[in-house]
Scaffold this motif. Structure first.
Motif, PDB file in Angstrom:
ATOM      1  N   GLN A 228      -6.830  37.755 -19.044  1.00 41.46           N
ATOM      2  CA  GLN A 228      -6.300  36.542 -18.420  1.00 41.46           C
ATOM      3  C   GLN A 228      -5.435  35.983 -19.955  1.00 41.46           C
ATOM      4  O   GLN A 228      -5.724  35.889 -20.815  1.00 41.46           O
ATOM      5  CB  GLN A 228      -7.286  35.401 -18.512  1.00 41.46           C
ATOM      6  CG  GLN A 228      -6.772  33.952 -18.345  1.00 41.46           C
ATOM      7  CD  GLN A 228      -8.227  33.245 -18.196  1.00 41.46           C
ATOM      8  OE1 GLN A 228      -9.291  33.636 -18.262  1.00 41.46           O
ATOM      9  NE2 GLN A 228      -7.811  31.783 -18.167  1.00 41.46           N
ATOM     10  N   THR A 229      -4.302  35.774 -19.381  1.00 35.46           N
ATOM     11  CA  THR A 229      -3.092  35.133 -20.405  1.00 35.46           C
ATOM     12  C   THR A 229      -3.230  33.531 -20.473  1.00 35.46           C
ATOM     13  O   THR A 229      -2.769  32.987 -19.189  1.00 35.46           O
ATOM     14  CB  THR A 229      -1.746  35.751 -20.186  1.00 35.46           C
ATOM     15  OG1 THR A 229      -1.912  37.059 -20.387  1.00 35.46           O
ATOM     16  CG2 THR A 229      -0.734  35.140 -21.168  1.00 35.46           C
ATOM     17  N   VAL A 230      -3.196  33.275 -21.421  1.00 37.55           N
ATOM     18  CA  VAL A 230      -3.132  31.486 -21.646  1.00 37.55           C
ATOM     19  C   VAL A 230      -2.080  31.246 -22.534  1.00 37.55           C
ATOM     20  O   VAL A 230      -1.963  31.844 -23.762  1.00 37.55           O
ATOM     21  CB  VAL A 230      -4.349  31.072 -22.601  1.00 37.55           C
ATOM     22  CG1 VAL A 230      -4.419  29.654 -22.594  1.00 37.55           C
ATOM     23  CG2 VAL A 230      -5.949  31.128 -21.559  1.00 37.55           C
ATOM     24  N   ARG A 231      -1.040  30.503 -21.976  1.00 36.20           N
ATOM     25  CA  ARG A 231       0.348  30.158 -22.535  1.00 36.20           C
ATOM     26  C   ARG A 231       0.244  28.397 -23.173  1.00 36.20           C
ATOM     27  O   ARG A 231      -0.330  27.960 -22.562  1.00 36.20           O
ATOM     28  CB  ARG A 231       1.387  30.527 -21.576  1.00 36.20           C
ATOM     29  CG  ARG A 231       1.608  31.956 -21.521  1.00 36.20           C
ATOM     30  CD  ARG A 231       2.487  32.297 -20.531  1.00 36.20           C
ATOM     31  NE  ARG A 231       2.704  33.745 -20.104  1.00 36.20           N
ATOM     32  CZ  ARG A 231       3.487  34.392 -20.962  1.00 36.20           C
ATOM     33  NH1 ARG A 231       4.070  34.058 -21.825  1.00 36.20           N
ATOM     34  NH2 ARG A 231       3.360  35.738 -20.557  1.00 36.20           N
ATOM     35  N   LEU A 232       0.987  28.503 -24.044  1.00 34.44           N
ATOM     36  CA  LEU A 232       1.299  27.088 -24.613  1.00 34.44           C
ATOM     37  C   LEU A 232       1.932  26.219 -23.549  1.00 34.44           C
ATOM     38  O   LEU A 232       3.094  26.924 -23.292  1.00 34.44           O
ATOM     39  CB  LEU A 232       1.732  26.902 -25.731  1.00 34.44           C
ATOM     40  CG  LEU A 232       0.967  27.607 -27.019  1.00 34.44           C
ATOM     41  CD1 LEU A 232       1.875  27.599 -28.369  1.00 34.44           C
ATOM     42  CD2 LEU A 232      -0.208  26.718 -27.228  1.00 34.44           C
ATOM     43  N   GLY A 233       1.789  25.122 -23.063  1.00 32.61           N
ATOM     44  CA  GLY A 233       2.658  24.463 -22.081  1.00 32.61           C
ATOM     45  C   GLY A 233       3.841  23.884 -22.646  1.00 32.61           C
ATOM     46  O   GLY A 233       4.802  24.199 -21.703  1.00 32.61           O
ATOM     47  N   ASP A 234       4.119  23.706 -23.745  1.00 28.44           N
ATOM     48  CA  ASP A 234       5.555  23.359 -24.132  1.00 28.44           C
ATOM     49  C   ASP A 234       6.537  24.421 -24.463  1.00 28.44           C
ATOM     50  O   ASP A 234       7.733  24.330 -24.098  1.00 28.44           O
ATOM     51  CB  ASP A 234       5.489  22.557 -25.525  1.00 28.44           C
ATOM     52  CG  ASP A 234       4.581  23.002 -26.609  1.00 28.44           C
ATOM     53  OD1 ASP A 234       4.054  24.364 -26.276  1.00 28.44           O
ATOM     54  OD2 ASP A 234       4.874  22.506 -27.686  1.00 28.44           O
ATOM     55  N   THR A 235       6.126  25.737 -24.878  1.00 25.14           N
ATOM     56  CA  THR A 235       6.917  26.818 -25.033  1.00 25.14           C
ATOM     57  C   THR A 235       6.606  28.091 -24.226  1.00 25.14           C
ATOM     58  O   THR A 235       7.331  28.872 -24.399  1.00 25.14           O
ATOM     59  CB  THR A 235       6.572  27.095 -26.503  1.00 25.14           C
ATOM     60  OG1 THR A 235       5.472  27.434 -26.703  1.00 25.14           O
ATOM     61  CG2 THR A 235       7.045  25.881 -27.610  1.00 25.14           C
ATOM     62  N   ASN A 236       5.621  27.826 -23.623  1.00 28.97           N
ATOM     63  CA  ASN A 236       5.373  29.230 -22.724  1.00 28.97           C
ATOM     64  C   ASN A 236       4.844  30.359 -23.643  1.00 28.97           C
ATOM     65  O   ASN A 236       4.750  31.519 -22.989  1.00 28.97           O
ATOM     66  CB  ASN A 236       6.486  29.305 -21.767  1.00 28.97           C
ATOM     67  CG  ASN A 236       5.992  30.182 -20.427  1.00 28.97           C
ATOM     68  OD1 ASN A 236       4.851  29.953 -20.032  1.00 28.97           O
ATOM     69  ND2 ASN A 236       6.806  31.200 -20.135  1.00 28.97           N
TER      70      ASN A 236
END
Length: 357
Positions: A228-236
């Motif tokens: 599962q990959t979790v990304r930062l909302g502002d920078t992806n």
């Protein structure tokens, strides 16, 4: 040697009392620790206590080189090279790199601050463009040269670049950090074997920061898991990777973040002295013609817990690896093997397994 002063001093003295060596070489990195501005004064106290201890009273010649001048960003490496000579050792000299000749070693001398002006060593900090992500790196090397009887040899204290992010180390095999360390180590080997001075056998030991191939280790540990990959909302940007078992309530096997490597069972790195993971320890392979190493017969030496009550546990910050090494040229290996075969009680390589302090 990257312990705090008390632990590293105790281990040093116990080793001396147990083996009573004639020549002691101790290479330290991160002198003063992470908060060197506040802690550097403790280094001087540690050295004084070490020299005044009962275990060291038979070592009547000492050379200590401590790079403590943290105000000089251009030169500061935080390296420390300490050498102790037993009173029974009669014929030993140290090389003066400026005068280009050996000089008899007499008395006890401690050098710090501006080591650049000390002719008895060579000290260099790696160029800034070797590791552009780091605003101010303390990585570099210190070289000294010795002559014992009719045998001359170099001792090189080294500190190479670390892995700044587990995520970035995982993205590519081999990682971008591996390439940076390869470039820096090649720089050191070229410097100590160039045409300025006679070539002699050399020993390079310190913190190479060699890491296991993170990508391959994760694939081995999580071969049946889903990612599962979790990304930062502002920078992806990728913030974390979570590997879960396909069954068993999708239990988390490994969580990977910039400074987190949290595997469900770190005992696997200690089983059979970590032999299973030696296949992923490949950073030295491109130097196989220039550097040699005795067999590794102990578990990964980094990153052990900084909590003294959990000294046998790894921190969940990085994938365990053999970062601290003793490497040598082919001619130096010949010297070691001759001694091991001829007089096995006369040589001892002590690996001080320590956390980053």
């Amino acid at each position: 040697c990257r312990d705090g002063p008390n632990r590293s001093g105790t281990r040093c003295l116990l080793t001396v009392q147990s083996h009573r060596p004639h020549f002691i070489a101790v290479h330290c990195q991160e002198v003063g620790g992470k908060n060197y501005e506040a802690s550097m004064s403790h280094v001087d106290c540690f050295v004084k206590e070490l020299l005044s201890s009962d275990a060291m009273k038979e070592y009547n010649r000492v050379r200590v080189y401590l790079d403590e001048n943290y105000k000089s960003q251009e030169h500061f490496t935080a390296l420390g090279s300490c050498y102790f000579l037993h009173e029974s050792l009669k014929n030993i000299q140290q090389f003066d790199f400026k005068a280009k000749k050996f000089k008899k070693v007499v008395g006890k001398e401690i050098y710090s601050d501006t080591l650049e002006s000390t002719p008895m060593l060579e000290k260099e900090k790696f160029p800034q463009d070797y590791f552009p992500e780091c605003k101010w790196s303390r990585k570099g090397f210190i070289r000294t040269r010795w002559a014992l009887a009719d045998c001359a040899f170099d001792l090189v204290n080294i500190h190479l670049f670390h892995d700044a992010s587990n995520i970035l180390a995982w993205e590519k095999s081999p990682s971008v950090y591996s390439g940076t360390r390869q470039k820096a180590l090649g720089f050191v080997l070229d410097r100590i074997t160039d045409q300025r001075f006679e070539k002699v056998p050399y020993f390079v030991f310190g913190d190479f920061n060699f890491r296991l191939d993170t990508r391959q280790v994760v694939e081995s540990l999580c071969s049946t898991a889903t990612m599962q990959t979790v990304r930062l909302g502002d920078t992806n940007e990728v913030d974390k990777l979570i590997f879960r078992e396909s069954e068993n309530d999708r239990k988390v096997v490994l969580q990977l973040e910039k400074k987190l490597f949290n595997y469900i069972n770190q005992d696997v790195f200690r089983e059979n002295n970590g032999t299973l993971f030696l296949q992923f320890d490949s950073e030295l392979s491109c130097f196989k013609e220039r550097l040699h190493e005795l067999e590794i017969s102990f578990p990964p030496s980094y990153p052990y817990s900084e909590d003294s009550s959990q000294g046998k546990q790894y921190m969940n910050t990085r994938c365990p690896a053999w970062c601290d090494r003793v490497l040598m040229s082919a001619t130096a290996e010949d010297l070691v093997l001759k001694v091991i075969i001829g007089r096995p009680s006369q040589i001892h390589v002590e690996s001080w397994i320590a956390n980053r302090g």
